[in-house]
Design a protein around this motif. Structure first.
Motif, PDB file in Angstrom:
ATOM      1  N   TYR A 158      29.254  35.236  40.900  1.00 48.46           N
ATOM      2  CA  TYR A 158      28.242  35.682  41.870  1.00 48.46           C
ATOM      3  C   TYR A 158      26.896  34.990  41.692  1.00 48.46           C
ATOM      4  O   TYR A 158      26.178  34.779  42.652  1.00 48.46           O
ATOM      5  CB  TYR A 158      28.053  37.206  41.782  1.00 48.46           C
ATOM      6  N   GLY A 162      39.042  50.048  42.520  1.00 48.83           N
ATOM      7  CA  GLY A 162      37.930  49.109  42.354  1.00 48.83           C
ATOM      8  C   GLY A 162      37.987  48.292  41.082  1.00 48.83           C
ATOM      9  O   GLY A 162      37.008  47.655  40.706  1.00 48.83           O
ATOM     10  N   PRO A 165      34.623  46.948  38.057  1.00 44.42           N
ATOM     11  CA  PRO A 165      34.150  45.626  38.481  1.00 44.42           C
ATOM     12  C   PRO A 165      33.616  45.650  39.912  1.00 44.42           C
ATOM     13  O   PRO A 165      32.674  44.921  40.227  1.00 44.42           O
ATOM     14  CB  PRO A 165      35.405  44.753  38.382  1.00 44.42           C
ATOM     15  N   ALA A 166      34.206  46.501  40.774  1.00 43.65           N
ATOM     16  CA  ALA A 166      33.724  46.567  42.164  1.00 43.65           C
ATOM     17  C   ALA A 166      32.268  47.029  42.199  1.00 43.65           C
ATOM     18  O   ALA A 166      31.449  46.487  42.956  1.00 43.65           O
ATOM     19  CB  ALA A 166      34.606  47.506  42.975  1.00 43.65           C
ATOM     20  N   PRO A 190      42.085  52.372  37.752  1.00 45.06           N
ATOM     21  CA  PRO A 190      41.286  53.114  38.731  1.00 45.06           C
ATOM     22  C   PRO A 190      40.943  52.273  39.963  1.00 45.06           C
ATOM     23  O   PRO A 190      41.017  51.039  39.900  1.00 45.06           O
ATOM     24  CB  PRO A 190      40.004  53.443  37.949  1.00 45.06           C
TER      25      PRO A 190
END
Ligand SMILES: Nc1ncnc2c1ncn2[C@@H]1O[C@H](COP(=O)(O)OP(=O)(O)OP(=O)(O)O)[C@@H](O)[C@H]1O
Length: 476
Positions: free
Chosen positions: A397, A255, A421-422, A253
């Protein structure tokens, strides 16, 4: 003694004798001059003087010269490396005699760069040979947007004809070698796009590496091993007579990291990326040109292959060729078989270390011909964010290494949801404090879970089967 002096004086000629001799000499010389003028006219005299002078004094006649031209006009298929090498080489040869110099500072550079300006000349020396370079303006520049060398100049090299072989073999080879060394030393990865009929590079500074791409660890390792094996098998490909290329299909999918994975592969191998926009390709011929313009050691990306109806199915090829209205003319005019044949065939003789990556959000609509081994050597599924991938993202991050007290709850929530994950990455960027952000992530995931349950209930009451987990709301 006095007597001997008197004797000598006596023997000297008298003054009158000397004057008589002088008069007779002048009369004779005038007579000769008059006779010479009579016999030798003035024009003949000047001719003889010129000949005499040129024999003893004048410089040797200037030697015959040859000119080489280095441009990008004579082969549509490939870029002329010598043109790029010449540019780089001449920038090191610019001297005080050059009055017009191009200057620029490009994003990947720390210092200002200089280059030769149009009309300027550079005098170089190689193995005792004098070589004159001139940068000439491209006369066609701006006249034709489709011109492959639009914006390019060309170089002229002038040298003595007798050195032609040395210049061709030795000098130009030397410049190419220097360029090769320089470009390896300073190689910054390039991302090529093709806005018209030629590939245009820009610096690729995508930070994603295999360390930062969030995906199943085993799959990640398999991909790295596959790439390592591929680049190490030059002799193998030569021996079995196959093009040294490898095809990957990335599906999943939006992202889920397909583009990020391509960047990680490029950074891992130090390969440039060529993004082939199928919608921009106007014909079979154009497609061939595009593929032939791709360099070795590169990754060619054909994105969203499912969106290109022309390449989705062989069976559609015929239908497309029959719809010949104006709109259709603007859409891609090549067929799936051309795409596959180009990649298989065109590259087989000249390609080395080429990777082709197809990406799709809908693997199920692709023609099986595209998926068979040999064309897609490896199929990689990029999926929703699961616990393992979440740890990679949290480490990227937030710098959170190892375990965290909130992980068990986050893991449980992620297992039951389809979050990309996006979408998770967005949440992780909301603050710099790891504890604060992870608490927010828990809230975010709980909200997603509640949404999913509400939708399930709604579906049940509408008479649906209750499975609404893959809705776009949840996945994005
Ligand atoms: N697997 C992943 N690992 C690390 N970051 C990711 C991953 N997936 C998505 N991201 C983050 O989300 C952004 C968008 O992801 P990316 O463009 O790679 O997804 P995609 O699958 O190619 O999407 P699309 O199909 O829409 O092109 C990335 O810039 C990155 O920040």
């Amino acid at each position: 003694m006095a007597a001997s002096i008197l004797e000598a004086v006596k023997q000297m000629p008298s003054t009158s004798t000397l004057l008589t001799a002088y008069a007779s000499f002048s009369t004779t010389s005038m007579l000769f001059r008059n006779v010479y003028r009579e016999i030798v006219p003035e024009r003949l005299e000047s001719y003889l003087v010129d000949k005499f002078n040129s024999f003893f004094y004048s410089p040797k006649p200037s030697p015959e010269r040859d000119t080489f031209i280095i441009d990008d006009d004579w082969d549509d298929l490939d870029r002329n490396d010598l043109l790029f090498a010449a540019r780089a080489y001449l920038s090191t040869k610019i001297g005080p005699k050059n009055k017009r110099i191009r200057v620029g500072k490009f994003p990947h550079q720390k210092k200002v760069s200089i280059a030769l300006a149009e009309g300027e000349t550079v005098l170089d020396e190689f193995d005792g040979i004098e070589i004159i370079w001139k940068l000439a303006p491209d006369e066609e520049e701006g006249e034709d947007d489709n011109n492959n060398c639009d914006g390019m100049n060309y170089f002229e090299i002038h040298f003595e004809k007798r050195h032609r072989e040395k210049v061709l073999e030795g000098y130009l080879g030397h410049i190419l070698d220097l360029y090769d060394k320089l470009s390896h030393k300073e190689k910054s990865l390039k991302l090529y796009t093709r806005p018209n009929t030629s590939w245009r590079p820009m610096d690729l500074r995508h930070p994603t590496t295999f360390d930062t791409v969030a995906m199943d660890l085993e799959m990640k390792q398999r991909i790295m091993d596959d790439l390592d094996r591929f680049v190490a098998r030059k002799e193998f490909y030569k021996r079995v007579g196959k093009a040294w290329k490898r095809g990957y299909l990335l599906y999943g999918p939006p992202g889920t990291g397909k583009s990020s994975l391509v960047a990680a592969m490029a950074n891992y191998l130090n390969f440039d990326i060529y993004v082939l926009e199928l919608c921009e390709i106007s014909s079979d011929y154009d497609l061939r040109m595009a593929l032939m313009g791709i360099d070795n050691k590169s990754i060619t990306v054909v994105e969203d292959i499912d969106c290109n109806s022309e390449v989705r199915s062989r069976s559609k090829d015929k239908d497309n060729s029959s719809d010949d209205d104006d709109d259709d003319r603007r859409s891609p005019r090549f067929t799936l078989s051309t795409l596959l044949n180009c990649i298989d065939g065109l590259w087989s003789s000249r390609a080395e270390e080429r990777i082709v990556v197809f990406t799709t959000n809908h693997k199920e609509v692709l023609d099986p011909a595209l998926l068979r081994p040999g064309r897609m050597d490896m199929q990689i599924h990029l999926s929703f964010c699961k616990p393992q991938a979440f740890r990679t993202l949290a480490s990227n991050y937030l710098g959170v290494k190892g375990e965290h007290p909130l992980y068990p709850e986050i893991d449980e929530l992620l297992e039951g949801l389809e979050v990309t994950p996006a979408a998770v990455a967005e949440e992780l960027m909301r603050d710099e404090d790891g504890d604060v952000v992870l608490k927010q992530v828990v809230e975010f995931l709980r909200a997603k879970k509640a949404e999913k349950e509400t939708r399930k209930e709604d579906n049940k009451s509408d008479g649906g089967d209750g499975d609404g987990s893959a809705s776009s709301d949840v996945s994005n």
